[in-house]
Write a protein that holds these residues in place. Structure first.
Motif, PDB file in Angstrom:
ATOM      1  N   VAL A   1      31.588  34.216  53.462  1.00 10.97           N
ATOM      2  CA  VAL A   1      32.273  35.269  52.716  1.00 10.97           C
ATOM      3  C   VAL A   1      33.769  34.973  52.721  1.00 10.97           C
ATOM      4  CG1 VAL A   1      32.749  37.734  52.555  1.00 10.97           C
ATOM      5  CG2 VAL A   1      30.528  36.949  53.399  1.00 10.97           C
ATOM      6  N   VAL A   2      34.343  34.870  51.535  1.00 12.72           N
ATOM      7  CA  VAL A   2      35.774  34.609  51.399  1.00 12.72           C
ATOM      8  C   VAL A   2      36.422  35.783  50.680  1.00 12.72           C
ATOM      9  CG1 VAL A   2      37.558  33.100  50.439  1.00 12.72           C
ATOM     10  CG2 VAL A   2      35.439  32.113  51.347  1.00 12.72           C
ATOM     11  N   CYS A   3      37.372  36.441  51.367  1.00 12.42           N
ATOM     12  CA  CYS A   3      38.188  37.502  50.767  1.00 12.42           C
ATOM     13  C   CYS A   3      39.592  36.933  50.569  1.00 12.42           C
ATOM     14  CB  CYS A   3      38.240  38.723  51.674  1.00 12.42           C
ATOM     15  SG  CYS A   3      36.623  39.462  52.025  1.00 12.42           S
ATOM     16  N   ALA A   4      40.263  37.347  49.511  1.00 18.16           N
ATOM     17  CA  ALA A   4      41.541  36.715  49.190  1.00 18.16           C
ATOM     18  C   ALA A   4      42.605  37.720  48.783  1.00 18.16           C
ATOM     19  CB  ALA A   4      41.350  35.685  48.079  1.00 18.16           C
ATOM     20  N   SER A   5      43.846  37.324  49.043  1.00 20.66           N
ATOM     21  CA  SER A   5      45.037  38.040  48.594  1.00 20.66           C
ATOM     22  C   SER A   5      46.027  37.020  48.063  1.00 20.66           C
ATOM     23  CB  SER A   5      45.707  38.798  49.757  1.00 20.66           C
ATOM     24  OG  SER A   5      44.841  39.665  50.424  1.00 20.66           O
ATOM     25  N   GLY A   6      46.942  37.465  47.221  1.00 19.39           N
ATOM     26  CA  GLY A   6      47.999  36.587  46.737  1.00 19.39           C
ATOM     27  C   GLY A   6      49.339  37.291  46.801  1.00 19.39           C
ATOM     28  N   LEU A   7      50.337  36.609  47.370  1.00 17.55           N
ATOM     29  CA  LEU A   7      51.674  37.186  47.490  1.00 17.55           C
ATOM     30  C   LEU A   7      52.709  36.173  47.030  1.00 17.55           C
ATOM     31  CD1 LEU A   7      51.453  38.798  51.046  1.00 17.55           C
ATOM     32  CD2 LEU A   7      51.413  40.014  48.851  1.00 17.55           C
TER      33      LEU A   7
ATOM     34  N   TYR B   1      37.754  27.096  43.215  1.00 17.30           N
ATOM     35  CA  TYR B   1      38.097  26.116  44.245  1.00 17.30           C
ATOM     36  C   TYR B   1      37.822  26.667  45.649  1.00 17.30           C
ATOM     37  CZ  TYR B   1      40.923  22.614  46.761  1.00 17.30           C
ATOM     38  OH  TYR B   1      41.352  21.615  47.605  1.00 17.30           O
ATOM     39  N   GLU B   2      38.210  27.927  45.897  1.00 14.57           N
ATOM     40  CA  GLU B   2      38.066  28.526  47.227  1.00 14.57           C
ATOM     41  C   GLU B   2      36.742  29.264  47.417  1.00 14.57           C
ATOM     42  OE1 GLU B   2      40.079  27.860  49.492  1.00 14.57           O
ATOM     43  OE2 GLU B   2      42.003  27.349  48.569  1.00 14.57           O
ATOM     44  N   GLY B   3      36.006  29.489  46.336  1.00 16.25           N
ATOM     45  CA  GLY B   3      34.770  30.253  46.440  1.00 16.25           C
ATOM     46  C   GLY B   3      35.012  31.707  46.796  1.00 16.25           C
ATOM     47  N   VAL B   4      36.036  32.296  46.193  1.00 19.32           N
ATOM     48  CA  VAL B   4      36.424  33.676  46.520  1.00 19.32           C
ATOM     49  C   VAL B   4      35.356  34.660  46.047  1.00 19.32           C
ATOM     50  CG1 VAL B   4      38.163  35.473  46.179  1.00 19.32           C
ATOM     51  CG2 VAL B   4      38.863  33.075  46.383  1.00 19.32           C
ATOM     52  N   ILE B   5      34.973  35.557  46.932  1.00 24.58           N
ATOM     53  CA  ILE B   5      33.961  36.563  46.602  1.00 24.58           C
ATOM     54  C   ILE B   5      34.588  37.939  46.414  1.00 24.58           C
ATOM     55  CG2 ILE B   5      31.906  37.769  47.497  1.00 24.58           C
ATOM     56  CD1 ILE B   5      31.042  35.155  48.754  1.00 24.58           C
TER      57      ILE B   5
ATOM     58  N   GLN C   1      36.599  35.351  32.392  1.00 25.76           N
ATOM     59  CA  GLN C   1      35.968  34.520  31.375  1.00 25.76           C
ATOM     60  C   GLN C   1      36.201  33.031  31.653  1.00 25.76           C
ATOM     61  OE1 GLN C   1      34.036  35.969  28.905  1.00 25.76           O
ATOM     62  NE2 GLN C   1      34.439  37.773  30.176  1.00 25.76           N
ATOM     63  N   LEU C   2      37.436  32.714  32.054  1.00 23.34           N
ATOM     64  CA  LEU C   2      37.767  31.305  32.282  1.00 23.34           C
ATOM     65  C   LEU C   2      37.016  30.718  33.472  1.00 23.34           C
ATOM     66  CD1 LEU C   2      41.631  31.324  31.637  1.00 23.34           C
ATOM     67  CD2 LEU C   2      39.857  30.348  30.172  1.00 23.34           C
ATOM     68  N   VAL C   3      36.896  31.488  34.556  1.00 24.19           N
ATOM     69  CA  VAL C   3      36.229  30.933  35.730  1.00 24.19           C
ATOM     70  C   VAL C   3      34.767  30.624  35.428  1.00 24.19           C
ATOM     71  CG1 VAL C   3      35.524  33.149  36.771  1.00 24.19           C
ATOM     72  CG2 VAL C   3      35.986  31.164  38.244  1.00 24.19           C
ATOM     73  N   LYS C   4      34.164  31.426  34.581  1.00 23.28           N
ATOM     74  CA  LYS C   4      32.749  31.243  34.257  1.00 23.28           C
ATOM     75  C   LYS C   4      32.548  30.169  33.194  1.00 23.28           C
ATOM     76  CE  LYS C   4      28.736  33.828  32.557  1.00 23.28           C
ATOM     77  NZ  LYS C   4      28.247  35.151  32.086  1.00 23.28           N
ATOM     78  N   GLU C   5      33.319  30.253  32.102  1.00 25.28           N
ATOM     79  CA  GLU C   5      33.093  29.364  30.972  1.00 25.28           C
ATOM     80  C   GLU C   5      33.714  27.979  31.155  1.00 25.28           C
ATOM     81  OE1 GLU C   5      33.938  31.062  27.140  1.00 25.28           O
ATOM     82  OE2 GLU C   5      33.495  33.113  27.841  1.00 25.28           O
TER      83      GLU C   5
ATOM     84  N   PRO D   1      35.477  37.062  41.347  1.00 25.38           N
ATOM     85  CA  PRO D   1      35.255  37.864  42.547  1.00 25.38           C
ATOM     86  C   PRO D   1      35.008  39.329  42.215  1.00 25.38           C
ATOM     87  CG  PRO D   1      37.306  36.590  42.673  1.00 25.38           C
ATOM     88  CD  PRO D   1      36.836  36.531  41.261  1.00 25.38           C
ATOM     89  N   ILE D   2      34.369  40.023  43.145  1.00 22.75           N
ATOM     90  CA  ILE D   2      34.391  41.477  43.090  1.00 22.75           C
ATOM     91  C   ILE D   2      35.851  41.867  43.241  1.00 22.75           C
ATOM     92  CG2 ILE D   2      33.758  43.577  44.326  1.00 22.75           C
ATOM     93  CD1 ILE D   2      31.198  42.148  45.204  1.00 22.75           C
ATOM     94  N   GLY D   3      36.355  42.649  42.331  1.00 28.64           N
ATOM     95  CA  GLY D   3      37.801  42.895  42.360  1.00 28.64           C
ATOM     96  C   GLY D   3      38.180  44.292  41.942  1.00 28.64           C
ATOM     97  N   PRO D   4      38.072  45.278  42.818  1.00 26.60           N
ATOM     98  CA  PRO D   4      38.477  46.632  42.431  1.00 26.60           C
ATOM     99  C   PRO D   4      39.974  46.702  42.173  1.00 26.60           C
ATOM    100  CG  PRO D   4      38.139  46.514  44.799  1.00 26.60           C
ATOM    101  CD  PRO D   4      37.664  45.213  44.233  1.00 26.60           C
TER     102      PRO D   4
END
Length: 583
Positions: free
Chosen positions: A39-45, A281-285, A305-309, A316-319
């Motif tokens: 399980v990979v959770c991610a943040s960006g700053l 690349y990171e497999g973010v979920i 769309q881009l990550v899939k196509e 990722p699940i992204g609320p």
């Protein structure tokens, strides 16, 4: 699948979904030893300036979810991507050691911009990243940091970059579906935002919404080189050959050259392509994002769309998380002219309290972090929740939020051994001006049955109260006890006022504790009205109590109001109270 905790809350529910998604993705895939956590959770700053309390939600939402997953014994990793290879967009206002001369660096990577004058760090990005990293350590946030400068300049993304350039027409076609409605929606959103929200968007890794490097002749290229002469991204790609990977560009500085993209490492994918590339690349979920990134045409929606196509991955699940506001942020020096940072907040809030503000609200609920008088109520609410948990009356979701605030999967977080009310501590340090001997004397007398033997029992909360009082309480509202009695006021008192003061003075010794003095000051007007000291107050009685309090405040501090009267009496001391009240 791991089960939800008994104290189900929003964190538990998201963790259920994330674990289920990880299990779904893992079906049919081999998992050899040494693979990344399931399980990979991610943040960006983006360390483009002070990273503020709004950006902290970008970290706290995935942190809380990742921590819950770890509590269940499921391998999990929280990645924080430091977007330090973003361009320097503007010179932020009010940053100490920075002036308009920094404008010459606009367009450079954040890691190529010099730090503010006097900084111990080597670059702009490192300076602001270090401040945030220190706060995250204090907050108990475990993560693996990824420098995007290091990733791009090391060639880690080389294959992804070459692939995106080969697929540029397909990428352009996906982006084109959203360009018109995306721009319309963004204009609409910008008009509805206030200045604080616009300020809060700075520092987000997704702040840049551009989707093209601006190729010559209207051609689309998803890659933006930094000029090898001026180190800025004021470049235009003029040609690219898929077979040789030769890329030609011109820069606004006048430099032009042709490089081999398979070797060139001074550039990056534009944001709307970069983000989905990293998901794959990171497999973010799991990765949440702000409301500004989930409108039509924005980076999260297009990225899905881009990550899939294009990149063959999954979004990722992204609320969406809502805006974090600030009340009363005056005098917070490190963020003067901007929004306070987590480090600023930790100067007046204990770690569990700040964590609780983010844990108790669902991501889509906005809230405010208080730096003004509202902080007193925030501490009161936190203490009241602790008492409810102790007596078993707290609601399950509140129990869960408290647990997430005060502990992590690694164990309990530092807490004050003797958490006296914050409003009491702030009143005491206000009156004593921080004098430790006087502070200890007063705190020792609050509860004679449980005396405070050392100020260390009340730390770090005591230090937070002192910092709040000295930085957030305006000078004209600070408490200054009179040196001499107000002879003119004492001479003007009527018999009823004199009798009330005598009743107060006569009861000091017997009631010399916080609870005792509370009963005494509220009881004096009741006794004068012929009532029992325990009688319930009536509107008339409340009016009499208020008039009595104003009288005592005027005699002690020369104002109609001040710290809670029982605390003030303890702080002034019985002998001085007798002197100032005319005994």
């Amino acid at each position: 699948m791991a089960q939800t905790t008994p104290e189900a809350d929003w964190v538990s529910r998201i963790a259920d979904d994330v674990i289920a998604e990880a299990e779904r993705r893992a079906q049919g895939k081999a998992s050899p030893a040494g693979d990344a956590p399931a399980v990979v959770c991610a943040s960006g700053l983006s360390p483009s300036g002070p990273i503020h309390l709004g950006n902290l939600r970008e970290v706290m939402v995935p942190h809380l979810v990742a921590d819950e997953i770890k509590r269940r014994g499921v391998p999990c990793e929280h990645l924080i991507s430091w977007d330090d290879y973003d361009r320097f967009r503007k010179v932020p206002a009010g940053v100490e050691g920075v002036d308009d001369s920094w404008a010459e660096h606009i367009g450079k990577p954040l890691t190529s911009v010099p730090p503010p004058r006097g900084s111990a760090y080597g670059s702009w990005a490192e300076h602001f990243r270090a401040a945030m990293a220190g706060a995250l350590t204090a907050l108990g946030v475990e993560y693996r940091g990824i420098s995007q400068t290091e990733m791009y300049t090391s060639g880690a993304y080389r294959e992804q970059i070459l692939f995106a350039m080969r697929e540029r027409q397909r990428i352009d076609a996906v982006l084109d579906r959203y360009r018109t409605k995306g721009k319309q929606q963004q204009k609409k959103q910008q008009k509805s935002k206030d200045a604080a929200e616009l300020e809060a968007e700075e520092g987000s890794g997704a702040a840049a919404e551009e989707d093209s490097a601006g190729g010559a002749g209207g051609a689309y290229y998803p890659y933006k080189p930094y000029c090898s002469a001026c180190d800025r991204d004021l470049t235009t790609v003029t040609a690219y050959d898929d077979d040789s990977t030769e890329l030609s560009y011109v820069c606004a500085c006048g430099h032009q050259e042709t490089v081999l993209l398979r070797e060139y490492t001074r550039g990056k994918l534009v944001w709307k392509v970069d983000w989905p590339m990293r998901w794959a690349y990171e497999g973010v979920i799991f990765e949440p994002s702000g409301v500004d990134h989930q409108s039509p045409g924005s980076s999260f929606v297009v990225g899905g769309q881009l990550v899939k196509e294009i990149f063959g991955g999954e979004q990722p699940i992204g609320p969406m998380y809502a805006f974090v506001g600030i009340s009363g942020m005056a005098k917070m020096s490190s963020s003067k002219g901007g929004v306070p940072t987590p480090a600023d907040a930790l100067e007046i809030m204990e770690v569990p309290l700040l964590r609780w503000l983010y844990a108790r609200r669902k991501p889509n609920q906005s809230f405010k972090v208080a730096f003004d008088q509202e902080i007193l109520r925030t501490y009161d609410e936190w203490d009241a929740l602790g008492r409810k948990i102790t007596d078993g009356s707290a609601q399950p979701a509140d129990v869960a939020a408290h647990r997430r605030a005060s502990t992590t999967a690694a164990g309990p977080l530092p807490a004050t051994p003797r958490p006296l009310p914050f409003r009491t501590l702030s009143s005491v340090v206000d009156i004593t001006a921080g004098a430790e001997d006087q502070t200890l004397r007063i705190l020792n007398e609050l509860d004679p049955e449980r005396p405070v033997r050392s100020l260390d029992e009340t730390r770090p909360r005591l230090d937070r109260a002192e910092r709040w009082t000295t930085t957030q309480v305006p000078e004209d509202q600070r408490t200054r006890v009179r040196d001499e009695p107000d002879a003119e006021l004492l001479a003007s008192l009527d018999e009823e006022e004199r009798a009330s003061l005598r009743l107060l003075l006569d009861g000091l010794d017997e009631h010399w504790s916080l609870d005792g003095l509370t009963a005494l000051v509220y009881g004096v007007p009741k006794v004068r009205a012929g009532l029992d000291p325990d009688a319930k107050p009536t509107p008339e009685l409340k009016k009499a109590q208020r008039a009595f309090f104003v009288l005592v405040y005027r005699l002690l501090v020369g104002r109609d109001t001040g710290p809670r009267l029982p605390t003030l009496l303890l702080a002034v001391g019985a002998d001085r109270v007798r002197k100032l009240l005319g005994a």
